[in-house]
Design an enzyme around this catalytic site. Structure first.
Site, mmCIF file in Angstrom:
data_model
loop_
_atom_site.group_PDB
_atom_site.id
_atom_site.type_symbol
_atom_site.label_atom_id
_atom_site.label_comp_id
_atom_site.label_asym_id
_atom_site.label_seq_id
_atom_site.Cartn_x
_atom_site.Cartn_y
_atom_site.Cartn_z
ATOM 1 N N SER A 1 0.811 -1.213 0.000
ATOM 2 C CA SER A 1 0.000 0.000 0.000
ATOM 3 C C SER A 1 0.850 1.272 0.000
ATOM 4 O O SER A 1 1.741 1.395 -0.822
ATOM 5 C CB SER A 1 -0.946 -0.050 1.193
ATOM 6 N N HIS B 1 -7.858 -5.347 0.201
ATOM 7 C CA HIS B 1 -6.575 -4.715 0.476
ATOM 8 C C HIS B 1 -5.886 -5.391 1.665
ATOM 9 O O HIS B 1 -6.296 -5.211 2.815
ATOM 10 C CB HIS B 1 -6.892 -3.250 0.804
HETATM 11 C C1 GTR Z 1 -5.407 4.693 1.593
HETATM 12 C C2 GTR Z 1 -4.767 5.487 0.502
HETATM 13 C C3 GTR Z 1 -4.024 4.607 -0.439
HETATM 14 C C4 GTR Z 1 -3.228 3.510 0.246
HETATM 15 C C5 GTR Z 1 -3.822 3.062 1.553
HETATM 16 C C6 GTR Z 1 -2.888 2.368 2.531
HETATM 17 O O1 GTR Z 1 -6.151 5.473 2.457
HETATM 18 O O2 GTR Z 1 -5.784 6.129 -0.181
HETATM 19 O O3 GTR Z 1 -3.219 5.390 -1.293
HETATM 20 O O4 GTR Z 1 -1.921 3.830 0.400
HETATM 21 O O5 GTR Z 1 -4.360 4.091 2.288
HETATM 22 O O6 GTR Z 1 -1.728 2.739 2.666
HETATM 23 O O7 GTR Z 1 -3.368 1.476 3.207
#
Ligand code: GTR
Length: 419
Positions: free
Chosen positions: A258, A399
Site C-alpha cells: 500500500s 486490500h
Molecule cells: C489509503 C490510501 C491509499 C493507500 C492506503 C494504505 O487510504 O488512499 O493510497 O496507500 O491508504 O496505505 O493502506
C-alpha cells in the site's frame, strides 16, 4: 454562456500548459485503449532506441522529473550515521532464526532521529539473501515474539494505541501479513522498520521526521516528502545490512504494501543496490496508472495525505487523464531488475487493472534492455500470475497481504536471487 466559454478557454490553456511542462507533445504509448505518454521518448522528442541511451539519458531525465514533480528530493547516506545492535538471540522463532534488533542513529546522536530495525536471519543459511520492508503498526506488530522492542514512536489512533503510543495490545496484530516462519523456511532473512520511526504519517510540517535533519530540503516545491523519506529509510536499512556478515547485501529485495508499496517502488527506482522490488497493492502513487481515473486520484491523495508527495505534485490535481507522465515511467526506472506488482480484486481504491497496466507500461524498457518484460498482454485472470522480469498477479479479496501473495513473491525471489 460567458462562464462556459471562460471555462473552456481555461481547460485548453491548462492542457497546453501540461504538455508544455513535459515538452512532449506527440509521443504516446497505448495500453488497453488508453493513451499514456511514451516511456521511450525523451522530452525533446528523441526516440530512445538503445540500452545506452536509456541508461545515460532517458533514465536520468525521468529520475530528475519524478524528484522535481512528485516525490521530492532526498538526501544521500548520512555521513555520521551509526548502528547499535542491542539484541542478538540465536534461538528465535523456535530456533529457526537469529533475531537481531538494531538502532540506526541517523546523525550519530543517541538523542537524534533514529529507527529500530527488527531482523530475523535463517540459522541454516550462511550469507542469507533478505527481504526488507517497512511495517504499518510497529515492529512489535509483525510477530508475537515478546522480545521485540515495543515501539515508542508516534502512532495514529488504531486498535491498541493510547495517546498516540502503542501498547502491548498491538503485539502480533499484523502477523498475518508478515509470515516470518514461511519466509525464513524459504531461506530469506527479513528486516523491518516501523514507518513512523522515519516519518510519522501525518501532516506535521515535517517537524518530527528525518526531514528535520535536512532544513535545506524543506519549504520548496520539490521538498523531501514522506513517501521519499520512507524510501530513503529503506536504503538506510540496506546500509546496515551491508555491514552485517550474516546477510548477502547484494541479494536484498525491497517489499512494501500500500503506501509502503509506493515507498518500496520509489526505493527500488532510485537505489540500484536493490536487485528486486515487490509492490503489494501500491495503488495511486505506486503502480496504478493515473490515466485510469477510477480508484484513487491525485486530488484525493494530495488532499487526504498532503505530506506524502512534494508540493509541486499538487499542481497536477484534477489532471489525471491528461498527465504528461505516469507511473509506468517510475516502474521502468527499476529495469532491468525484476519487479513484482500485485493487486487484489476488491481493492478498488488501488484499481487492480490500472496497476497491471502500470507494470505493463514499463515492458518496452525491459524489452529494450534485453529481458522478457511482462508476458501477459491482457489483464490476467484471478490467481494466474504472469511472471517474466516483470511479474503480476491479481488475487480475490481486498486490500491486504496474504500467504498467497508471499508464496508468489518468494518464488519470484527464488527465480532471480537464489544462487
Ligand atoms: C489509503 C490510501 C491509499 C493507500 C492506503 C494504505 O487510504 O488512499 O493510497 O496507500 O491508504 O496505505 O493502506
Amino acid at each position: 454562456m460567458i462562464s462556459k466559454k471562460y471555462h473552456r478557454t481555461c481547460s485548453i490553456t491548462l492542457l497546453l500548459l501540461v504538455f508544455l511542462l513535459a515538452g512532449n507533445v506527440s509521443a504516446q504509448q497505448m495500453v488497453n485503449g488508453i493513451t499514456i505518454p511514451d516511456v521511450l521518448t525523451m522530452n525533446n522528442g528523441t526516440k530512445v532506441t538503445t540500452a545506452k541511451q536509456w541508461k545515460t539519458q532517458r533514465r536520468p531525465e525521468l529520475i530528475k522529473f519524478f524528484k522535481k514533480e512528485m516525490y521530492g528530493q532526498s538526501p544521500g547516506k548520512p555521513a555520521d550515521m551509526t548502528f547499535k545492535v542491542f539484541d542478538n538471540e540465536s534461538k528465535a522463532l523456535n530456533g529457526k532464526a537469529t533475531r537481531k534488533q538494531i538502532t540506526v542513529y541517523f546523525n550519530g546522536k543517541e538523542d537524534g532521529p533514529q529507527m529500530d530495525i527488527l531482523l530475523y536471519i535463517p540459522n541454516n543459511i550462511k550469507h542469507a539473501p533478505a527481504i526488507v520492508g517497512l511495517n504499518f503498526d510497529g515492529n512489535q506488530s509483525v510477530n508475537l515474539d515478546p522480545a521485540i522492542k515495543m515501539s515508542t514512536s508516534w502512532f495514529d489512533k488504531t486498535k491498541g494505541v493510547v495517546n498516540n503510543r502503542a501498547t502491548e495490545a498491538t503485539r502480533g496484530i499484523d502477523a498475518g501479513q508478515w509470515p516470518l516462519a514461511m519466509i525464513i523456511d524459504k531461506g530469506y532473512a527479513v528486516a523491518t522498520v516501523y514507518r513512523g520511526d522515519i516519518d510519522p504519517d501525518f501532516d506535521d510540517g515535517f517537524k518530527n521526521g528525518v526531514q528535520a535533519l535536512y532544513p535545506e530540503l524543506q519549504n520548496r516545491g520539490d521538498n523531501f516528502a514522506t513517501v521519499a523519506a520512507w524510501a530513503w529509510g529503506l536504503s538506510r536499512i540496506l546500509d546496515y545490512l551491508e555491514t552485517d556478515k550474516a546477510i548477502d547485501a547484494k541479494r536484498v529485495a525491497v517489499f512494501g504494501f500500500s503506501r509502503l508499496g509506493k515507498a518500496a517502488l520509489w526505493a527500488g527506482a532510485t537505489d540500484e543496490r536493490f536487485p528486486l522490488v515487490i509492490s503489494n497493492e501500491s495503488g495511486a502513487g505506486g503502480a496504478k496508472l493515473f490515466h485510469y481515473t477510477s480508484g484513487e486520484r491525485i486530488t484525493r491523495i494530495c488532499s487526504k495525505f498532503p505530506h506524502w508527495f512534494c508540493g509541486n505534485f499538487k499542481k497536477y490535481m484534477g489532471l489525471d487523464s491528461i498527465l504528461p507522465f505516469d507511473q509506468h515511467m517510475m516502474i521502468s526506472l527499476i529495469a532491468p531488475r525484476p519487479v513484482y506488482v500485485a493487486s487484489a480484486k476488491d481493492d478498488t481504491n488501488s484499481n487492480p487493472e490500472a496497476e497491471f497496466w502500470g507494470a505493463k507500461g514499463a515492458d518496452p524498457v525491459y524489452r529494450l534492455l534485453g529481458t522478457n518484460g511482462l508476458p501477459a498482454t491482457t489483464w490476467p485472470a484471478l490467481n494466474t500470475p504472469s511472471v517474466g522480469r516483470i511479474a503480476y498477479h491479481v488475487r480475490p479479496g481486498g486490500h491486504n497481504v496474504t500467504d498467497y501473495d508471499w508464496i508468489q513473491y518468494l518464488n519470484f525471489a527464488d527465480k532471480y536471487l537464489k544462487k
